[in-house]
Design a protein around this motif. Structure first.
Motif: not given
Length: 543
Positions: A425-440
């Motif tokens: 909630i405290a962090r913008d989850a969009v910043d983590l999208r790059c990790l998801g794109q790598l397969g994480v």
């Protein structure tokens, strides 16, 4: 000699207040006024006289201490005192490097709560404002005269329940009746003189002019014994349970607020332990604070030496029992203390700024753990890492994860990243999208503990929602827990992500979760955790 604050002598002489220019050694350099305090106004010139040669020793000692404090602190000091049956207020402020101006005036009204030290009557109840005013005055006097002082806070259990179940007015009557029957001071007993005030509905405070533990124990023991006796009113008997905590001036704190806070904390500790004995702050919370400081010092070394590692448990397909993920949880095996609970050292890490450092250090050991675990598991079994909240919120978090992937320590398609719902909630989850794109795989942990945003969860690149263990454990015995689990699983299904359970400890829980639509879980039902993988070097050393 310069006149007081450059005020003409004629004006000073006409003042109702007694005004003195006093050297820090107690010699009067100038004196004037005093028409409003005729009993203290000198009948002769005091220039060059010592305070003790003019006024009674207690008054002279008080004025000298006020002057010394004002000069030393370069701040105004004040106190209230009684002389000849009259109440006075004294105030001193620095005047140059060696002198202070002391102003003595009659108190506007004698405080209603003032009691002479020889009064043997039961102490009346003081309201919060009156008590706090008198408490501050007592502390000032004790500090100036270097006298002992302690404050006790007594939590009276039962008053809040009476107010809620019956009526607040009845609770007030019961508390007042209990206070009015408190024992009077026995002149022959070796107990501290005290007075009492009420801080809130169920909190009493007692100020004692002593630092002797036996005297404090005896005094509070009689007060608490009186409070425990049944209170008969309205045709019924009410039973109260007092819990007392004590803080001593000088030993535990030197400011009124901090001393009162420490006494309240000690009372809370006594209540938590269910102890009828008086709890002293020095014996309890201070020692715990020192223990936490020791852990903070050792925590830095443990992080540097990689003594805090991950203990892994298996997450399984609840229907087939197949292992799908190794889930890592922090573990610290201390050489002397044994295993230190994560809840304990994580709080220390957060308050000392070491949380991010700890999370990074554990992340750096994932490659070694993955090499050990992957050798004994199927090729599609993932490794789950729960990043600490402070690390998740750090601007370099995504880069830290990316660095582990680029080093080849753990393949992206074999890594799962757990982030608490509160951190997401405290962090913008969009910043983590790059990790998801790598397969994480990104899994939101502790679902049901906080108040997550559905909009945020729908937009975040998450793979799964992991239910909080407390709700899963109580699934079959608590209707609310079942509703929360049902809602969490339904939310995961509606968002198109995987629901995950923790705390699956028996077949009945597994069946209940399967019936709700949850397919993955971990717990005591699946006993395939890797033994002591967190400390391979220590195990080798023992061998």
């Amino acid at each position: 000699m310069t006149n007081l604050s450059k005020t003409p002598d004629s004006l000073i002489e006409g003042l109702p207040d007694l005004v003195l220019l006093v050297r820090r050694d107690g010699v009067v350099l100038q004196c004037g006024g005093g028409h409003g305090v005729p009993d203290l106004r000198p009948s002769r010139d005091l220039t060059g006289q010592r305070l003790e040669a003019v006024w009674a020793r207690p008054v002279a000692a008080l004025l000298r201490q006020l002057a010394r404090r004002a000069v030393a602190s370069r701040a105004t000091t004040e106190a209230r005192f009684e002389e000849g049956g009259c109440a006075y207020e004294a105030r001193a402020s620095a005047h140059g490097p060696e002198c202070a101006i002391c102003v003595v005036r009659a108190a506007a009204t004698a405080p209603e709560d003032a009691l002479d030290a020889t009064d043997e009557r039961p102490r009346p109840q003081l309201d919060r404002r009156g008590f706090l005013r008198r408490f501050k005055e007592s502390m000032s006097m004790a500090a100036l005269r270097e006298m002992p002082l302690a404050v006790a806070v007594i939590h009276v259990d039962g008053i809040a329940d009476i107010a809620q179940i019956i009526a607040p007015k009845v609770a007030e009557q019961i508390m007042s009746a209990a206070i009015l029957r408190l024992p009077a001071r026995d002149p022959g007993a070796e107990k501290a003189w005290w007075y009492l005030g009420q801080l809130s509905e169920s909190l009493l405070a007692v100020v004692l002019e002593s630092s002797d533990r036996d005297a404090i124990d005896a005094c509070l023991g009689s007060v608490c014994a009186s409070l425990r006796e049944p209170v008969a009113t309205l045709g019924a008997e009410f039973h109260l349970t007092p819990y007392a905590g004590v803080a001593v001036l000088g030993q535990d704190a030197s400011s009124p607020k901090l001393l009162l806070d420490h006494a309240r904390a000690a009372a809370t500790e006594a209540r938590r332990c269910g102890s009828s004995a008086v709890c002293f702050f020095t014996d309890t919370l201070r020692l715990r604070s020192l223990a936490r400081l020791d852990i903070a010092r050792e925590l830095r070394d443990a992080i540097a030496n990689r003594d805090i590692r991950l203990r892994y448990v298996g997450r399984h397909d609840l229907e087939s029992g197949r292992l799908v993920t190794w889930v890592g949880y922090l573990r610290w095996l201390h050489p002397l203390r044994g295993e230190i609970r994560a809840a304990e050292f994580l709080k220390v890490a957060e308050t000392t700024g070491l949380a991010t450092t700890l999370s990074r250090a554990v992340l750096g050991g994932l490659g070694e753990d993955f090499a050990r675990l992957s050798a004994a598991a199927d090729a599609d079994v993932r490794l789950s890492f729960g990043a600490l909240r402070h690390h998740v919120l750090h601007e370099d978090f995504a880069a830290d994860i990316g660095r582990i992937l680029s080093d080849g320590a753990v393949p992206a398609e074999r890594l799962e990243l757990r982030v608490s719902e509160r951190a997401l909630i405290a962090r913008d989850a969009v910043d983590l999208r790059c990790l998801g794109q790598l397969g994480v795989q990104l899994v939101v942990d502790e679902v049901g503990r906080g108040m997550g945003s559905l909009d945020l969860l729908a937009r975040a690149p998450i793979w799964g929602l992991q239910l909080d263990r407390a709700w899963v454990t109580a699934l079959r015995s608590d209707a609310v827990a079942r509703k929360v689990c049902h809602a969490g699983i339904g939310m995961a299904t509606a968002l198109g992500v995987t629901p995950i359970a923790t705390g699956v400890d028996d077949p009945e829980q597994r069946e209940a979760l399967l019936a709700l639509g949850c397919r993955l879980g971990s717990g005591d039902l699946f006993r395939d955790a890797v033994a002591d993988i967190a400390t391979p070097r220590r195990a080798a050393a023992r061998a």
